[in-house]
Design a protein around this motif. Sequence first.
Motif, PDB file in Angstrom:
ATOM      1  N   PRO A  17       0.830  -1.203   0.000  1.00  0.00           N
ATOM      2  CA  PRO A  17       0.000   0.000   0.000  1.00  0.00           C
ATOM      3  C   PRO A  17       0.866   1.256   0.000  1.00  0.00           C
ATOM      4  CG  PRO A  17      -0.743  -1.542   1.691  1.00  0.00           C
ATOM      5  CD  PRO A  17       0.561  -2.080   1.150  1.00  0.00           C
ATOM      6  N   TYR A  18       0.424   2.269  -0.755  1.00  0.00           N
ATOM      7  CA  TYR A  18       1.205   3.490  -0.890  1.00  0.00           C
ATOM      8  C   TYR A  18       0.248   4.650  -1.091  1.00  0.00           C
ATOM      9  CZ  TYR A  18       4.149   7.004  -3.136  1.00  0.00           C
ATOM     10  OH  TYR A  18       4.784   8.155  -3.470  1.00  0.00           O
ATOM     11  N   ASP A  19       0.512   5.741  -0.394  1.00  0.00           N
ATOM     12  CA  ASP A  19      -0.327   6.933  -0.531  1.00  0.00           C
ATOM     13  C   ASP A  19       0.470   8.007  -1.260  1.00  0.00           C
ATOM     14  OD1 ASP A  19      -1.803   9.203  -0.330  1.00  0.00           O
ATOM     15  OD2 ASP A  19      -1.847   9.252   1.864  1.00  0.00           O
ATOM     16  N   PRO A  20       0.153   8.249  -2.550  1.00  0.00           N
ATOM     17  CA  PRO A  20       0.946   9.208  -3.329  1.00  0.00           C
ATOM     18  C   PRO A  20       0.883  10.635  -2.775  1.00  0.00           C
ATOM     19  CG  PRO A  20      -0.971   8.440  -4.586  1.00  0.00           C
ATOM     20  CD  PRO A  20      -0.929   7.655  -3.316  1.00  0.00           C
ATOM     21  N   ASN A  21      -0.140  10.967  -2.014  1.00  0.00           N
ATOM     22  CA  ASN A  21      -0.268  12.322  -1.473  1.00  0.00           C
ATOM     23  C   ASN A  21       0.548  12.524  -0.207  1.00  0.00           C
ATOM     24  OD1 ASN A  21      -3.496  11.834  -2.514  1.00  0.00           O
ATOM     25  ND2 ASN A  21      -2.160  13.363  -3.447  1.00  0.00           N
ATOM     26  N   GLN A  22       0.927  11.435   0.355  1.00  0.00           N
ATOM     27  CA  GLN A  22       1.728  11.386   1.564  1.00  0.00           C
ATOM     28  C   GLN A  22       2.981  12.267   1.471  1.00  0.00           C
ATOM     29  OE1 GLN A  22       2.125   9.224   4.606  1.00  0.00           O
ATOM     30  NE2 GLN A  22       3.826  10.657   4.607  1.00  0.00           N
ATOM     31  N   GLU A  23       3.664  12.222   0.302  1.00  0.00           N
ATOM     32  CA  GLU A  23       4.921  12.954   0.116  1.00  0.00           C
ATOM     33  C   GLU A  23       4.784  14.440   0.462  1.00  0.00           C
ATOM     34  OE1 GLU A  23       6.501  10.009  -2.613  1.00  0.00           O
ATOM     35  OE2 GLU A  23       6.306   9.923  -0.461  1.00  0.00           O
ATOM     36  N   ASP A  24       3.670  15.052   0.055  1.00  0.00           N
ATOM     37  CA  ASP A  24       3.476  16.490   0.268  1.00  0.00           C
ATOM     38  C   ASP A  24       3.585  16.851   1.745  1.00  0.00           C
ATOM     39  OD1 ASP A  24       2.913  16.253  -2.359  1.00  0.00           O
ATOM     40  OD2 ASP A  24       0.728  16.325  -2.100  1.00  0.00           O
ATOM     41  N   GLU A  25       3.110  15.929   2.572  1.00  0.00           N
ATOM     42  CA  GLU A  25       3.080  16.226   4.001  1.00  0.00           C
ATOM     43  C   GLU A  25       4.478  16.240   4.614  1.00  0.00           C
ATOM     44  OE1 GLU A  25       0.243  13.290   5.337  1.00  0.00           O
ATOM     45  OE2 GLU A  25      -1.010  13.954   3.666  1.00  0.00           O
ATOM     46  N   TRP A  26       5.475  15.774   3.853  1.00  0.00           N
ATOM     47  CA  TRP A  26       6.840  15.744   4.379  1.00  0.00           C
ATOM     48  C   TRP A  26       7.561  17.060   4.167  1.00  0.00           C
ATOM     49  CZ3 TRP A  26       9.412  11.656   6.886  1.00  0.00           C
ATOM     50  CH2 TRP A  26       8.648  10.513   7.022  1.00  0.00           C
ATOM     51  N   GLU A  27       7.012  17.904   3.266  1.00  0.00           N
ATOM     52  CA  GLU A  27       7.711  19.164   2.951  1.00  0.00           C
ATOM     53  C   GLU A  27       7.817  20.045   4.193  1.00  0.00           C
ATOM     54  OE1 GLU A  27       8.814  19.254  -0.082  1.00  0.00           O
ATOM     55  OE2 GLU A  27       7.517  17.775  -1.049  1.00  0.00           O
TER      56      GLU A  27
END
Length: 158
Positions: free
Chosen positions: A148-158
């Motif tokens: 499972p992978y959430d592509p929107n997840q990355e944004d929250e790391w900025e």
Amino acid sequence: EWINFTIFINKIIDRFEMTKTQHISFKRNIPKDELYVEIDTDKITQVLDNIISNALKYSPEGGKVTFTIDVLAAEIQIRVKDEGVGIPQDSLNKIFDRFYRVDKARTRQLGGTGLGLAIAKEMVYAHGGDIWAQSKEGQGTTVYFTLPYDPNQEDEWE
Ligand code: ATP
Ligand code: MG
């Protein structure tokens, strides 16, 4: 544990590339992007260790093993493709059963218990993923699994 999957898998492939004793080349189609997933790294290491050691074990000299990661809508799909002996069509889903080995005579000399893929399946399922294989006898095998992978997840790391 949250990890960047591309770094994680590259390290595992590096380890096999450094220790392999056969002339088998490795090809990586792995994105450069950061792919953060939450996994049990020990367990997914075991999954990859078995899939990769199978790819080497059931391949002749001179073959190629190709690693591919595709990012899909809600999962990443990992593929390990070899140019080995292959698996007969009617055995394809049984290889994930405990103690199942395709050709007892052939595989006995290669060693192993027939548990590797059964354990891999259990671990991938525990992560909410899936695992399966495609093969052509005499041409090679591709083992697929997803996480499972959430592509929107990355944004929250900025
Ligand atoms: P173990 O992993 O326990 O050491 P094993 O490799 O025989 O033993 P599995 O990894 O579970 O067991 O694989 C089950 C069977 O599926 C193997 O015995 C082999 O017959 C077949 N198989 C698995 N991967 C491949 C592959 N890449 N190419 C050809 N046959 C394969
Ligand atoms: Mg195995």
